[in-house]
Design a protein around this motif. Structure first.
Motif: not given
Ligand SMILES: [Zn+2]
Ligand SMILES: [Zn+2]
Length: 747
Positions: A449-454, A488-493
């Motif tokens: 899970i991306c802990r910045e954007c979920g 890296l998160c593909p949504k928020c980077g």
């Protein structure tokens, strides 16, 4: 029953499945009186002696040399023509043999031929004794508890009474010695047991308008005696059980019988007591943990008409009632109604089929109905919707707050507890109220899970969360789509993609640090491995010997803790990202159940849900206690991906010790299925092969194919053809194949 020919038609329980051939056997003179449709017999078969079931009488082909029946197993027939029809339907729908289905239906095995004595305990005191009087008569508090229970529930066995009163059997024995309890040996005869109406208490509760309407509708259907299904949709605490009880009473008035199914976890002593207080000795309780002898007794009592009210778990749906008029399924959405090994039947489907055969009413109850049932209540659909909108005690549903964990991370708090939850717990501890902390089970699968954007990566084709594997890849367990886990998160980077999940032990460890003065209990499969410790933990918490209880879904259902004013959901994401197309539905159901645990006492309660996905519709809808909202959001998702209730699924699970073998065979199976499909049927798609979410159990690797079809018949026909081909090519497929039609889970 009429015998059309002299030869018994017998189906035989063979090891190879799906064989439904009928064999003819001559009936020797000595068995003439005993052998009838429904008899279980021993027959010679290919040099062996096997168990067979007599399904009719007729004449064999003239070329066949007929053998004789070698023995009759039971004193009486073990199935009726109605149950035979049910077995045939099961064979067709779950892809097994009729003999196999019959085996399932008639268990517990009728091995005991004669009658047996059961000793039941009754109070020797008049019924109107007050609590104070009882206390003074009894020697101590344990004895008075047992006495009280014996008055409320006459006719329990010694062991049952001790368990119900939470005392040891020696307490019960002491009361018998004093003459305060009497024991009467009830002979289980072959004739109907007279129902002791004196022991029945008929204190019906007053119904509110919604309950009144629901009961009137159900009662009308029961009295008409035609097959009819209702979905009783009531919020937690809306008094569904009282509607069940009064509907059962109507069925009894009509001279018919009633089966009530509850999920395993809900069959508590309190539930049994509720039924016995209303219907006394007319109640039979059936569940899988019952010792063989008691199970047999209950089965026999039902069969002979002595127990027209059956309460039990999944397998009680097969109770041998002669004239069932009502089937109640409480918490109808529960996945535990699906048998998950061997013959994978769904108790709800069985109840519906039995009701159809018997002209009975079905009452499906839930606070969070399954989508499958809910869609059938649409205008013109086969089910009728009955709603209970309010809690009976008039208390409002607790307010639910959603805590955004992404913000916590952004503001430097990477721990399990958000600041909001810590503050709320502290407030409750200060005012000496209790806290329930809930964590979904873990360990089945892991996701990142991306802990910045979920963000959690999902399969583009199947829309289920991808599961993390040790090789650093993410995989779809339906279709085997694979990607490398991104840095890296593909949504928020952001550079904050982490493996997800904390266990109850870790939560406990952090709780000890944050709340040093609090008394903390933990309940999960580790802490309850010892028998009885589950009850001990619950009792301790109920007696307020602890402030915080941390647990898995074991604590979510059915339990009543009046001291709890705060329920904290540590993480809603674990449920939301199970690799299952029902993940959103399960999350909504779970959160609604958990929220129902707060504020059941006189104090108002609140619920806190922590999540990285606060905007997900299942969480938003659960927080608003809004079932319709969830339904309207989820249906389009299911429709667009062609998942149930818009399709039927089947899982073919392949297992073998050698991963290469299982992988190759699953691929081969797909090719075979494709050939069958190209020659006869369209409208079926095959996903996979892919490793199951639980990719290895007990040293066996597990791979699966998922079949999706618009019609159930289509699915069945294709799988049947595939399986019969498989039996011809046993040399190629040296592995176990398990078929699950409309699985409730695919781990
Ligand atoms: Zn992100
Ligand atoms: Zn996929």
């Amino acid at each position: 029953m009429n015998k059309i020919g002299p030869f018994a038609e017998v189906i035989v329980a063979l090891n190879t499945r799906r064989t439904d051939r009928v064999f003819h056997y001559a009936v020797p003179d000595e068995f003439q009186d005993q052998v009838t449709i429904g008899s279980r017999v021993i027959v010679p078969f290919g040099g062996r002696r096997l168990t067979g079931y007599v399904t009719g009488f007729g004449y064999p082909d003239s070329t066949v040399k007929v053998k004789e029946i070698a023995g009759v197993i039971d004193a009486e027939p073990v199935f009726t023509t109605e149950l035979l029809e049910l077995a045939r339907w099961m064979a067709e729908n779950y892809i097994c043999s009729t003999a196999e289905a019959l085996q399932r239906i008639i268990s517990p095995r009728f091995l005991v031929k004669g009658s047996r004595e059961v000793k039941r305990v009754y109070s020797a005191l008049p019924k109107d004794k007050s609590t104070e009087e009882l206390s003074s008569i009894a020697g101590n508090s344990k004895q008075s508890a047992a006495l009280k229970r014996a008055l409320a529930c006459p006719g329990l066995t010694r062991k049952e009474l001790a368990a119900a009163a939470e005392v040891s059997t020696s307490v019960v024995n002491a009361l018998i010695k004093k003459g305060l309890l009497t024991v009467s040996a009830m002979k289980i005869s072959r004739h109907a047991v007279q129902v002791d109406l004196d022991n029945v208490e008929t204190k019906k509760l007053t119904l509110n308008a919604d309950q009144e309407n629901a009961l009137a509708q159900a009662a009308g259907a029961i009295r008409r005696g035609a097959f009819k299904t209702f979905l009783l949709h009531g919020v937690t605490g809306s008094g569904k059980t009282e509607v069940y009880l009064q509907a059962i009473a109507v069925a009894l008035e009509e001279g018919r019988q009633a089966v009530t199914l509850v999920p395993e976890i809900a069959l508590t002593p309190q539930m049994i007591e509720l039924f016995r207080a209303r219907f006394g000795a007319q109640v039979a309780v059936l569940h899988s943990a019952l010792p063989g002898g008691e199970r047999y007794d209950e089965w026999q009592r039902i069969k002979e008409g002595g127990a027209p009210v059956v309460l039990g778990t999944r397998s009680a749906v097969f109770a041998p009632l002669t004239r069932p008029g009502l089937f109640v399924i409480d918490e109808e959405h529960e996945s535990s109604y699906k048998q998950d090994d061997h013959l994978r039947y769904h108790a709800r489907e069985i109840a519906l089929k039995r009701a159809q055969l018997a002209g009975a009413t079905v009452l499906l109850g839930s606070a969070t109905p399954s989508l499958e049932s809910r869609i059938k209540t649409a205008v013109g659909g086969p089910y009728q919707l009955l709603k209970l909108n309010d809690r009976v005690d008039g208390r409002p549903l607790p307010p639910v707050r959603v805590v955004d964990l992404r913000r916590e991370v952004k503001e430097g708090n990477g721990g399990i507890f958000s600041r909001t939850l810590i503050a709320s717990i502290n407030r409750r501890l200060e005012s000496q109220e209790q806290v329930l902390l809930f964590l979904n089970r873990r360990g089945f699968s892991t996701f990142v899970i991306c802990r910045e954007c979920g963000l959690v990566l999902k399969c583009p084709r199947c829309d289920i969360s991808l599961t993390y594997h040790r090789d650093g890849r993410l995989r779809c367990h339906y279709c085997n789509h694979q990607v490398r886990s991104p840095e890296l998160c593909p949504k928020c980077g952001a550079h904050n993609i982490r493996l997800f999940g904390a266990g109850t032990q870790k939560v406990e460890a952090e709780a000890v640090q944050f709340f040093p003065g609090a008394r903390i209990l933990r309940m999960d499969s580790d802490s309850t491995a010892r028998k009885g410790s589950h009850t001990q933990i619950i009792n301790a918490f109920q007696k307020r010997q602890a402030d915080i209880l941390i647990g898995t879904q074991m604590i979510a259902k059915g339990l009543d803790f009046p001291g709890v004013t705060l329920v904290g959901v540590i993480n809603a994401d674990t449920a939301l990202h199970m690799p299952d197309f029902r993940a959103a539905e399960r999350t909504f159901q779970l959160l609604t159940q958990v929220a129902g645990r707060a504020g059941r006492g006189s104090l108002p309660g609140e619920v806190l849900i922590q999540t990285y996905n606060p905007e997900h519709y299942s969480i938003v809808a659960a927080a608003a206690h809004d079932c319709d909202r969830f339904f309207l959001s989820e249906m389009p998702v299911r429709r667009s991906l062609g998942y149930p209730p818009f399709s039927h699924l089947a899982r073919l699970l392949f297992t073998h010790e050698d991963e290469e073998v299982v992988k190759r065979s699953a691929a081969l199976a797909k090719d075979t299925l494709k050939k069958i499909l190209s020659s006869e049927a369209q409208g079926i798609s095959i996903l996979g092969p892919a490793p199951a979410a639980l990719s290895k159990i007990k040293d066996r690797y597990r791979w699966q194919l998922v079949l999706k079809a618009s019609r159930r018949n289509l699915l069945r026909d294709v799988i049947k053809e595939f399986l019969s081909g498989l039996e011809r090519e046993r040399a190629v497929f040296k592995l176990a194949v398990n078929v699950d039609i409309n699985p409730q889970g695919m781990l």
